[in-house]
Design a protein around this motif. Structure first.
Motif: not given
Length: 476
Positions: A307-319, A328-330, A334-340, A348-354
């Motif tokens: 629960p304490d995961i920051p959005p910046l690490f979510l994005t880094g993990a997605a990359s 699919d995991t990425a 990324l959707i979770k990161a955008l909500k935060q 946005y860039v990564l989701l566009n590419m995916i």
């Protein structure tokens, strides 16, 4: 301070072998400034008690430039003069120390971005945790055999009220035993140096508690215990000290083994605080750096579920998951990161590419539209972000952290696929790792986009020279 050599020796010995001090010594990044500060602060105190004020001010200045804990030292001087020496307090004595403090704060505000010390002071909204933290540190000092690398603390209001009563009791001890200089001073020292770390002003940290935060307060605790021990006869004191040192030494050896390598440390961190992301994140990145993708993905996925995961690490993990083609995991991260945090352009860039890779052009374009709505200067922000990633990548290359460099430069190219600085840095990374084919590919791509780029040309020449030398040595 008390001209009692036995008391000084016993207090110093307890402090030297106490397991709580181990983290400050072992954790180089977080502890070396504390050790420097403590050395200069104690030297300043020693010189102050001897009346050598010029040298004391010099050491005090070195102490506060090492760590801000030393800003509390003038309060110790005041207690020494007023209570221990029972002198008439002359505030002119303390003026040179306050001049040092003013100079430090002024230089700090210039050297550190957004570092106006007074403006950054904000009282915590959870002041009710303060008594609990004081008692928690005290218990760790009394029974230092269940210390943790990472503390995941949860408490209740009734427990905090009980702890408040304990703090009031400690304060009462200072008043009742105010004629006992050693004991009153030890409690005063213990409490005064806990002030910066008991959540009166919120700490910018993953955990509210860390053993290294209590390093200065441990000196007061050691003096208090030594005061009681020295009330016994010489034989009794010797027996007690042998027992304490033996027990503490065994605890030290066990605790110090936790710090023998990154894998052991991060595993212990995850075990100590299983509901926090930081231990699993560190384990994931540890295995990622060693190209153990299975364990890296496993621990990064666990970290991202906390629960304490920051959005910046979510994005880094997605990359990282994009790099290993787990789209699919990425996408989920990324959707979770955008909500935060909807103001970060990278998701946005990564989701566009995916979605483009999945063949869903309509959904891919929709995320670019959402990005432009949420971030007015979206293209400029993407460019700025890629530049930041390149600077971080160059730093990692200079430090020979090649896996970190590759990941961060990969993120720059995901954000801007034809970003020439990132292509050049990727070429340089290939050059450093003797991966000449990769280096040549990236550098030639950079030159195709910018034929006159001097950095790309010179790096490519270096690649050809090194490749020729390597080929020649192999032929010989």
């Amino acid at each position: 301070m008390f001209t009692k050599e036995r008391l000084a020796f016993v207090a110093a010995m307890i402090f030297a072998v106490h397991p709580l001090a181990g983290e400050t010594v072992n954790f180089h990044a977080g502890g070396r400034n504390t050790l420097l500060c403590a050395s200069f602060a104690l030297l300043s105190l020693l010189l102050y008690t001897k009346g050598k004020h010029i040298l004391a001010v010099v050491c005090f200045t070195c102490a506060i430039f090492s760590k801000e804990f030393a800003l509390l030292l003038p309060l110790v001087f005041l207690f020494h003069d007023y209570r221990l020496q029972q002198k008439k307090v002359r505030f002119s004595t303390y003026i040179p120390y306050f001049i040092s403090i003013v100079c430090y704060l002024a230089l700090r505000s210039v050297a550190v971005q957004k570092a106006n010390f007074l403006e950054t002071i904000r009282f915590s909204k959870q002041l009710w945790l303060t008594p609990y933290l004081v008692v928690r540190y005290l218990l760790n000092m009394i029974y230092p055999f269940q210390l943790k690398v990472m503390y995941d603390e949860s408490t209740t209001i009734p427990l905090c009220i009980l702890c408040l009563l304990v703090v009031i009791l400690l304060t009462g001890i200072v008043f009742i035993y105010r004629r006992d200089k050693e004991l009153s001073f030890s409690v005063y020292w213990f409490l005064i140096f806990l002030l910066p770390v008991v959540n009166i002003i919120p700490l910018v940290s993953n955990s509210l508690i860390a053993d290294r935060y209590a390093y200065f307060s441990l000196m007061g605790f050691a003096l208090g215990v030594a005061t009681f021990i020295c009330k016994t006869d010489k034989r009794g004191m010797t027996v007690i000290m042998v027992i304490i040192c033996t027990v503490y030494a065994r605890a030290d050896i066990r605790q110090n083994n936790v710090w023998k390598d990154d894998e052991t440390l991060f595993t212990r961190m995850a075990n100590d605080a299983p509901e926090m992301f930081v231990g699993y994140r560190n384990l994931g990145l540890y295995y990622y750096n060693r190209s153990d993708r299975a364990n890296a993905e496993r621990y990064i996925a666990i970290a991202c579920s906390k629960p304490d995961i920051p959005p910046l690490f979510l994005t880094g993990a997605a990359s990282i998951f994009v790099e290993t083609n787990r789209l699919d995991t990425a996408e989920e991260l990324l959707i979770k990161a955008l909500k935060q945090d909807s103001a970060n352009p990278e998701p946005y860039v990564l989701l566009n590419m995916i979605y483009e890779q999945k063949g869903n052009k309509q959904l891919a374009d929709s995320y670019l539209s959402k990005a432009r709505e949420a971030i007015p200067a979206f293209e400029e922000e993407v460019t700025r972000m890629a530049e930041v990633f390149c600077r971080e990548g160059e730093k990692f290359i200079a430090e020979h952290e090649y896996i970190h460099a590759k990941n961060i430069l990969w993120r720059a190219l995901l954000a801007k696929p034809n970003f020439v600085p990132a292509l050049i840095d990727m070429g340089r990374l290939g050059y450093e790792q003797d991966d000449f084919a990769t280096a040549t590919r990236y550098l030639e791509q950079a030159l195709a986009l910018d034929p006159s780029n001097a950095a790309a040309k010179s790096t490519l020449n270096l690649v050809h020279q090194k490749q020729g030398k390597t080929t020649g040595s192999r032929e010989k």
